[in-house]
Design a protein around this motif. Structure first.
Motif, PDB file in Angstrom:
ATOM      1  N   SER A 133       0.824  -1.207   0.000  1.00 35.90           N
ATOM      2  CA  SER A 133       0.000   0.000   0.000  1.00 35.90           C
ATOM      3  C   SER A 133       0.860   1.259   0.000  1.00 35.90           C
ATOM      4  O   SER A 133       0.526   2.262  -0.644  1.00 35.90           O
ATOM      5  N   GLN A 168       0.649   3.935  -3.069  1.00 34.94           N
ATOM      6  CA  GLN A 168       0.373   5.356  -2.854  1.00 34.94           C
ATOM      7  C   GLN A 168       1.470   6.215  -3.481  1.00 34.94           C
ATOM      8  O   GLN A 168       1.182   7.225  -4.128  1.00 34.94           O
ATOM      9  N   TRP A 190       1.166   6.583  -7.170  1.00 35.38           N
ATOM     10  CA  TRP A 190       0.155   7.565  -7.572  1.00 35.38           C
ATOM     11  C   TRP A 190       0.787   8.928  -7.802  1.00 35.38           C
ATOM     12  O   TRP A 190       0.434   9.635  -8.754  1.00 35.38           O
ATOM     13  N   TRP A 232       2.326  11.429   2.951  1.00 29.70           N
ATOM     14  CA  TRP A 232       2.869  10.084   2.708  1.00 29.70           C
ATOM     15  C   TRP A 232       4.140   9.881   3.536  1.00 29.70           C
ATOM     16  O   TRP A 232       4.302   8.853   4.209  1.00 29.70           O
ATOM     17  N   ALA A 280      -5.018   9.019   1.892  1.00 28.80           N
ATOM     18  CA  ALA A 280      -5.895   8.013   1.284  1.00 28.80           C
ATOM     19  C   ALA A 280      -6.919   8.655   0.359  1.00 28.80           C
ATOM     20  O   ALA A 280      -7.231   8.114  -0.710  1.00 28.80           O
ATOM     21  N   THR A 311      -4.970   9.805  -2.935  1.00 27.06           N
ATOM     22  CA  THR A 311      -4.471   8.737  -3.806  1.00 27.06           C
ATOM     23  C   THR A 311      -5.524   7.698  -4.152  1.00 27.06           C
ATOM     24  O   THR A 311      -5.370   6.963  -5.135  1.00 27.06           O
TER      25      THR A 311
END
Length: 341
Positions: A184, A188, A191, A283, A325, A328
């Motif tokens: 994950s 992310q 993205w 992030w 979240a 992305t």
């Protein structure tokens, strides 16, 4: 323990330091045991008995994985910044292999002054605005330095679309995250690479990447010195600005807007595309905390044993995770489990 450390440091300085007569380490005291390093203040007294000289110094010890690289990196950054006249502490020594503490360390000048955050906390609104302006002027000054001496291949950071420096940061952060194999986190980050074409162009700059009032010392004459350069890299100035905004998340939207206005004033240009860079800052924050708790703080170059301190940051991390979240479209069961726990 402090007495033993002082004796070991004195022996090191006697053996490795510049020509000092009868050096003594006095008043060694811990001033910060943060996420990434252990910092001590002390006075180094030396010279003949009739003419002793006292030099205030800082001992910064680097724990965790990659500590040697981090110590060398900060020492080099401080040296390069000083060469361009940027206000940073003077560095006196870097020790990697022969440290009496079993960990790399740097000896540097102990700059006089009070943390800007403490001064601003007790100041009038007008004075607070003055401190903010001073801090942002220093940040823009940093971003205007010649960044090329800080990297091995300057051409890799320059591109026709003005985004080469962002690609370098994304690649570097991906290399740091890959060994942990958390899908994950990598999804992310992917993205951000996929959306890079939509980001307004920028330029390379030296960035601090932990810039806030607790890393600025203000002397009695009003001059300021910027400290704590362990995270320095060359990237886009908006990466630095977004990280500062994230650090001031708890001060609310009005302060956020004031920081941006001051930055645009000092830079003489609009900071376009900040939503992208703020999500990227989220992030970095989310995964520095999550990996430290999942793998141990030492695994990400933080001080082993710092996990409990890091865990106290989880409420704020929850807000950053939601922003990340949503931007992305990628959720993370690992982070959700940490937040739920």
């Amino acid at each position: 323990m402090i007495e033993e450390m002082a004796a070991a440091l004195c022996a090191y300085i006697t053996a490795h330091g510049p020509n000092r007569t009868n050096p003594q380490v006095l008043d060694l005291v811990s001033i910060n045991a943060g996420w990434e390093s252990d910092v001590y203040a002390f006075d180094l007294e030396s010279g003949p008995s009739t003419d002793r000289v006292c030099l205030p110094l800082i001992l910064r010890i680097y724990p965790g994985d990659g500590a040697a690289d981090k110590a060398a990196y900060e020492h080099r950054a401080l040296t390069l910044l000083a060469a361009q006249g940027y206000p940073v502490p003077r560095v006196d020594a870097l020790e990697i292999a022969d440290s009496p503490f079993g960990k790399p360390f740097v000896l540097m000048e102990r700059v006089p002054g009070v943390l800007m955050a403490h001064l601003a906390r007790d100041a009038s609104r007008e004075a607070q605005s003055g401190y903010l302006r001073q801090a942002i002027d220093l940040l823009v000054r940093l971003h205007r330095l010649d960044w090329r001496p800080f990297v091995a291949d300057p051409a890799a950071f320059e591109s026709a679309d003005g985004l080469g420096q962002v690609r370098q940061t994304l690649s570097r952060w991906e290399r740091l995250a890959e060994p942990f194999g958390i899908s994950s986190a990598l999804a992310q980050l992917a993205w951000f690479s996929e959306r890079l074409a939509d980001v307004p162009p920028g330029r390379p700059a030296v960035i601090h990447l932990d810039y806030h009032g607790y890393n600025i010392l203000v002397d009695a004459d009003g001059s300021a010195t910027v400290i704590d350069w362990t995270c320095t890299e060359v990237s886009d100035p908006r990466v630095d600005l977004a990280w500062t905004l994230l650090l001031y998340h708890g001060d609310g939207p009005a302060f956020h807007d004031a920081v941006v206005r001051e930055y645009e004033r000092a830079a003489g240009a609009t900071a376009e595309g900040l939503d992208y860079f703020y999500a990227l800052a989220c992030w970095r924050r989310v995964w520095s905390v999550a990996i430290a708790l999942l793998q141990g703080a030492g695994a990400v170059g933080m001080r082993p044993g710092a996990e409990e301190t890091i865990r106290r940051s989880l409420p704020a991390v929850g807000a950053f995770y939601r922003t990340l979240a949503q931007a992305t479209g990628v959720s993370s069961p690992e982070v959700a489990a940490l937040l739920g726990a």
